[in-house]
Design a protein around this motif. Structure first.
Motif, PDB file in Angstrom:
ATOM      1  N   LEU A   6      -0.046  -4.553  -3.974  1.00 45.45           N
ATOM      2  CA  LEU A   6       0.471  -3.218  -4.205  1.00 45.45           C
ATOM      3  C   LEU A   6       1.444  -2.760  -3.127  1.00 45.45           C
ATOM      4  O   LEU A   6       1.554  -1.581  -2.859  1.00 45.45           O
ATOM      5  CB  LEU A   6      -0.689  -2.226  -4.291  1.00 45.45           C
ATOM      6  N   MET A 321       3.871   4.969 -18.077  1.00 44.19           N
ATOM      7  CA  MET A 321       2.947   4.837 -16.952  1.00 44.19           C
ATOM      8  C   MET A 321       2.790   3.375 -16.532  1.00 44.19           C
ATOM      9  O   MET A 321       2.843   3.051 -15.338  1.00 44.19           O
ATOM     10  CB  MET A 321       1.589   5.411 -17.318  1.00 44.19           C
ATOM     11  N   ILE A 322       2.588   2.494 -17.505  1.00 48.28           N
ATOM     12  CA  ILE A 322       2.406   1.078 -17.170  1.00 48.28           C
ATOM     13  C   ILE A 322       3.655   0.546 -16.482  1.00 48.28           C
ATOM     14  O   ILE A 322       3.580  -0.167 -15.476  1.00 48.28           O
ATOM     15  CB  ILE A 322       2.066   0.268 -18.446  1.00 48.28           C
ATOM     16  N   LEU A 325       3.766   1.875 -12.970  1.00 52.65           N
ATOM     17  CA  LEU A 325       2.746   1.228 -12.135  1.00 52.65           C
ATOM     18  C   LEU A 325       3.187  -0.167 -11.718  1.00 52.65           C
ATOM     19  O   LEU A 325       2.923  -0.608 -10.605  1.00 52.65           O
ATOM     20  CB  LEU A 325       1.423   1.131 -12.882  1.00 52.65           C
ATOM     21  N   LEU A 326       3.853  -0.858 -12.631  1.00 53.42           N
ATOM     22  CA  LEU A 326       4.279  -2.214 -12.318  1.00 53.42           C
ATOM     23  C   LEU A 326       5.390  -2.217 -11.280  1.00 53.42           C
ATOM     24  O   LEU A 326       5.427  -3.062 -10.390  1.00 53.42           O
ATOM     25  CB  LEU A 326       4.764  -2.917 -13.589  1.00 53.42           C
ATOM     26  N   ARG A 328       6.693   0.704  -9.434  1.00 51.39           N
ATOM     27  CA  ARG A 328       6.486   1.593  -8.281  1.00 51.39           C
ATOM     28  C   ARG A 328       5.056   2.097  -8.290  1.00 51.39           C
ATOM     29  O   ARG A 328       4.776   3.192  -8.776  1.00 51.39           O
ATOM     30  CB  ARG A 328       7.425   2.802  -8.374  1.00 51.39           C
ATOM     31  N   PRO A 329       4.143   1.313  -7.730  1.00 49.55           N
ATOM     32  CA  PRO A 329       2.718   1.668  -7.834  1.00 49.55           C
ATOM     33  C   PRO A 329       2.387   3.069  -7.333  1.00 49.55           C
ATOM     34  O   PRO A 329       1.417   3.650  -7.753  1.00 49.55           O
ATOM     35  CB  PRO A 329       2.032   0.620  -6.956  1.00 49.55           C
ATOM     36  N   ARG A 330       3.184   3.618  -6.444  1.00 47.92           N
ATOM     37  CA  ARG A 330       2.857   4.948  -5.927  1.00 47.92           C
ATOM     38  C   ARG A 330       3.458   6.070  -6.764  1.00 47.92           C
ATOM     39  O   ARG A 330       3.394   7.231  -6.392  1.00 47.92           O
ATOM     40  CB  ARG A 330       3.334   5.085  -4.492  1.00 47.92           C
TER      41      ARG A 330
END
Lengths: 340, 292, 365
Positions: A6, A321-322, A325-326, A328-330
């Protein structure tokens, strides 16, 4: 947590794949504008208004999350009660809608305070999952109580004549409910900003956020202020419920649906970032409304109708969202360390 | 071991005096360290950690030779624990490099460090509180045995780890308490269990964060003896954050003084005792703690 | 004399030790053997109708608790895995004419893959965010199933016809398994799978893998400092939990004779949370007890019409108890606020402990 998987993405110039993706998106927008200009623009407006509702719920949720460290699962139920409260006032008591717009949020806010005092206050400082589960239980109770009171079938009421009209803007016709919702949403965001950053009250709340012991040492009554914040968050949820109820009606599932969406908004925007929540709410709102139109136009023009997925709109928040998340996890505007 | 390790240190100094590595003359504290970080058991070069505006650790160079007992001292807020955190990658360093036995390990994840031989204990009692003393150590031994991850659903690795756990508990004199639940131990025993768990990883370099904090005078001495015994028996390289100056001055081979996140100086206990800069750095502290 | 008695005492100790070591397997066998006759008793439900549903949900709850109870990760999205097990069988039987014994493993494997993928994506987030993200995934997958992709899932109608294996005979809500000429109630088929699956779960919990999970739950920071790759353990805990939930799903599709959209719904994931925590997440049998009380309460309360209240006479409670979920939710909140980890099973155990202590005192005197 798990640095290897991450690690944050550094801010770089957009690489070639991103550039291509951006150009492709632009091309689809142009195609859609050419094929169905009216539908595109009106869905854009619809998406922004929907985003405004999402934004209000998400702001209340993240206010409570940031301050109390609790994801208030019942936030969606409070939103739902706002809508049902408006129904009760307007359709059953036959009182004016404008009264509901003032009284219902206050009532929902007080219910939120009751919840905070009886349940949540015992759980501060405990494992945050416990708070999540407790509010989840409360949400189920509120939902079941709503079913007992108003029944399980979707309901709606007639908003006042002013909100049933529409306004001509250029070649576009916009329903006044939508304009009204957008205006109230903007007012709420502005009001929250002023309250948190331009008043002593907001300063003391933010001080409590930073260092609760120090704030208490300075004589600030933190628990009382937390209760006030909870009231504000709940009242905003109630207000959004009234607006949503006036526009599309209400059903028992709306609470859960919207609390999940609001959380998606917070994650996409970046935890702890009010600005991020605003941007991502509008982004997701627009994505929900505009993607189906764009996909329809693009597949029609390209002659690939089979590629069209019906109901893609409702899936968009999760796809966004997915994707975020992939990459820019933050989240879009998240700060380092808030997730860990 | 302590009797001979000072000889080791002088020998190490001699070796590096010959090999004047230009790279070691970069950071502000470099001239205090006589060995190149890449040749030490544990080395750091320009290690930095910033939290926004605040620099908690600023460009620290470190080179602890094989078998040395190195103490890290410094006033409160000098960045000692943060330094441990970046050494073990519990916190990602903002800049700089970490070396273990000559190999750079800067980017490796935190959980990989114990498997390379670098492990730390915690300042506060960090335990698997709900489990027995034996189980605490056994889980760590099992991890050392099976690697950072193992989908061992049948329990093949259990017996080996059980044996290893018993050995470590004997070494740390906790074998009588093996079946006690960790949260029911006395503070001193919990501190010892923390050390035992670190040992169960079979380390070559051990970082101890104030192993005697909160202990009485007698227990402090026993713990210091225990640490020395363990070091000599297992041939460990030790890095020790410690507040008790008696222990630091009497037991360590060399001392590194951190001040505001930077290395003030490094030297033998004798040199540190007579260093004016160190006295000054501690002056503000002395009234409160009287530790030097 | 003493020589003669000592080995017996020793033997008894050893027996006691092995009983306590194999408490869980013994408990599982007792449960399976007693459940049906006990709830069929007139004083209780008077029918064994829901016994197999109970067993299936007990398995689901135990699988859920592998994640929450043993690794401290909360999932609101476990309906995904139950649903994948259900739809895996339903789609395999209906659209591809696969035998049940092929379709069921495929469903379980697909559920495992989905679980693994989701976990890889979200396991690095703090626990609250993990919980909410599982919910978002559940919502997204519910959406996909509802959209009836390629006509596979039947959308809001679910899949009914053609989803029951040929060796199941359903008559008036009772399902009978017909194998090689003989026939027996579906309950026993469910019971066999239940026993095997819960034993496997028990083995996972007590294996080195499971012990490490508990250590991570207790202190994640320490676990990482001691060389444990916490993220990978959590990913596998999620995956295994998903797999066993899917196994429950492959049974539920037979019991319900088909797949319905609500299997993927928010409430399905919510119910398993309520059951598990109400039952007591700290214990292996906690969620199982929770599932039992959930079904028992539902059947018992919804069948109850009139209650005799002292001084007031008989009261028609039917309309109120129709909203039994409200009261269960209330009890749930009370449990969470008072003792979130112990639940019903913890309460039962503490009473049993007290009774045992009293008994030993009496015997000693």
């Amino acid at each position: 947590m798990s640095v290897a998987t991450l690690a944050s993405t550094p801010d770089e110039l957009p690489s070639i794949p991103w550039l291509l993706a951006g150009l492709a998106l632009l091309a689809v927008v142009i195609v859609t504008l050419a094929v169905r200009p009216q539908l595109f623009i009106s869905n854009l407006v619809g998406g922004l208004v929907y985003g405004m509702i999402l934004m209000m719920i998400a702001l209340g949720l993240s206010l409570i999350l940031g301050l109390l460290g609790v994801v208030n699962f019942a936030h969606g139920a409070l939103f739902m009660l706002g809508a049902y409260g408006a129904y009760q006032t307007v359709a059953l008591f036959e009182l004016p809608f404008w009264l509901a717009l003032v009284v219902v949020p206050i009532g929902v806010g007080l219910l939120g305070v009751l919840m905070e005092v009886t349940v949540l206050r015992r759980l501060y400082g405990e494992d945050p999952l416990i708070g999540l589960l407790a509010t989840f239980g409360v949400a189920l109770m509120l939902e079941e109580a709503t079913r007992a009171q108003w029944g399980g079938t979707p309901l709606s009421f007639d908003p006042p004549a002013v909100l049933r009209a529409s306004v001509q803007v250029g070649f576009l016709e916009i329903a006044t409910t939508r304009l009204f919702t957008a205006a109230v949403g903007a007012l709420v965001v502005g009001g929250l900003y002023v309250l948190m950053y331009r008043t002593d009250f907001g300063l003391s709340i933010r001080a409590g956020l930073q260092d609760q012991q120090m704030a208490e040492f300075l004589g600030i009554d933190i628990p009382k202020r937390f209760t006030i914040v909870f009231f504000i968050g709940a009242a905003i949820a109630g207000l959004s419920g009234v607006l949503r109820g006036a526009e599309v009606g209400m059903d028992l599932g709306m609470g859960m649906d919207f609390v999940i969406l609001a959380f998606v908004v917070i994650v996409v925007g970046g935890l702890g970032s009010i600005f991020g929540s605003v941007v991502s709410a509008l982004l997701i709102g627009v994505a929900v409304f505009v993607t189906p139109v764009m996909l329809r136009a693009a597949t029609t023009v390209a002659g690939l109708e089979w590629l069209y997925v019906s109901g893609i709109g409702g899936l968009m928040p999760f796809l966004v969202m997915i994707g975020v998340l992939l990459v820019r996890p933050r989240g879009l505007f998240g700060e380092e360390g808030l997730l860990e | 071991m302590t009797d001979t390790s000072s000889d080791d240190a002088t020998e190490a100094e001699r070796v590096t005096d010959d090999a004047t590595d230009p790279a070691s003359v970069t950071g502000p504290g470099t001239d205090h360290e006589s060995l190149d970080p890449t040749e030490a058991a544990l080395g750091a070069r320009g290690l930095t950690k910033r939290f926004g505006e605040l620099t908690a650790v600023g460009g620290v160079d470190l080179a602890v030779p094989e078998g040395e007992l190195r103490a890290i001292i410094g006033p409160n807020g000098a960045g000692k624990t943060t330094f441990f955190n970046v050494l073990t990658n519990a916190l990602e360093p903002t800049a700089g490099a970490v070396y273990l036995h000559g190999e750079e390990i800067t980017g490796t994840p935190q959980y990989a460090r114990p498997h390379d031989g670098l492990v730390r204990s915690f300042q506060s009692n960090q335990l698997f509180t709900e489990q027995t003393v034996h189980e605490n150590v056994r889980i760590v031994a099992q991890t050392a045995e099976q690697g950072a991850f193992s989908l061992d659903l049948l329990g093949r690795g259990r017996d080996l780890a059980t044996e290893r756990a018993h050995e470590v508990l004997e070494l740390t004199e906790l074998d009588d308490l093996a079946e006690e639940t960790a949260k029911n131990l006395s503070h001193g025993d919990q501190r010892r269990l923390g050390i035992a768990m670190a040992l169960a990883t079979d380390p070559s370099v051990l970082l101890l964060d104030e192993p005697t904090s909160g202990l009485g005078a007698v227990e402090t001495e026993t713990t210091a003896d225990l640490i020395e015994d363990i070091q000599s028996e297992l041939g460990l390289t030790l890095l020790l954050i410690e507040h008790d100056m008696n222990i630091v001055l009497s037991r360590s081979d060399r001392i590194t003084v951190l001040h505001r996140g930077e290395v003030l100086t490094t030297g033998t206990p004798e040199e540190i005792r007579n260093d004016d800069a160190v006295q000054e750095a501690y002056l503000g502290e002395r009234d409160e703690e009287g530790s030097l | 004399m003493s020589d003669a008695t000592e080995p017996t005492a020793d033997g008894r100790d050893r027996l006691l030790a092995s009983i306590s070591r194999y408490q869980v397997p013994i408990g599982i066998l007792l449960l399976v053997g007693l459940l049906r006759p006990v709830i069929a008793h007139d004083a209780l439900l008077g029918s064994s109708y829901i016994a197999s549903s109970m067993l299936i949900w007990m398995l689901f709850a135990a699988a859920f608790n592998l994640l929450y109870g043993y690794s401290g990760l909360l999932s609101f999205g476990h309906a995904i895995f139950l649903g994948t097990g259900i739809y895996g069988v339903a789609i395999g039987l209906r659209h591809f004419d696969l035998p049940y014994l092929v379709a069921a493993p495929i469903g379980v494997i697909v559920a495992g893959l989905i679980a693994y993928g989701i976990a890889r994506l979200i396991v690095g987030y703090g626990e609250i965010y993990f919980a909410m993200l599982t919910l978002a995934f559940a919502e997204a997958i519910h959406f996909v199933v509802n959209a009836d992709p390629f006509g596979l899932t039947g959308g809001a109608d679910g899949l009914r016809s053609g989803t029951t294996p040929g060796w199941i005979e359903s008559f008036r809500g009772q399902s009978v398994v017909q194998l090689g000429g003989g026939e027996f109630d579906l309950y026993y088929f469910v019971a066999i799978v239940f026993v095997l699956a819960t034993l496997a779960l028990w083995q996972i919990v007590r294996s080195p893998f499971g012990r490490t999970l508990v250590a991570i739950r207790d202190n994640e920071e320490l676990a990482r400092a001691m060389g444990i790759s916490t993220a990978r353990y959590q990913v596998w805990a999620f995956t295994l939990s998903g797999i066993f939930s899917a196994i429950a799903g492959t049974l539920l599709v037979i019991r319900n004779s088909g797949a319905s959209l609500e299997n993927f719904g928010m409430m399905t994931g919510a119910e398993v949370i309520l059951m598990s925590i109400f039952g007591g997440m700290s214990y292996f049998f906690g969620p199982i007890a929770g599932a039992f009380s959930w079904f028992f309460a539902r059947e018992y309360l919804t069948n109850l019409e009139m209650v005799a209240v002292p001084l007031l006479g008989t009261v028609d409670v039917g309309p109120i108890l129709g909203y039994w979920r409200f009261f269960f939710g209330f009890l749930f909140v009370v449990v969470i606020v008072l003792s979130p980890r112990e639940g019903l099973w913890g309460f039962v155990r503490s009473i049993a402990d007290r009774v045992r202590r009293r008994l030993t005192e009496v015997i000693r005197e």
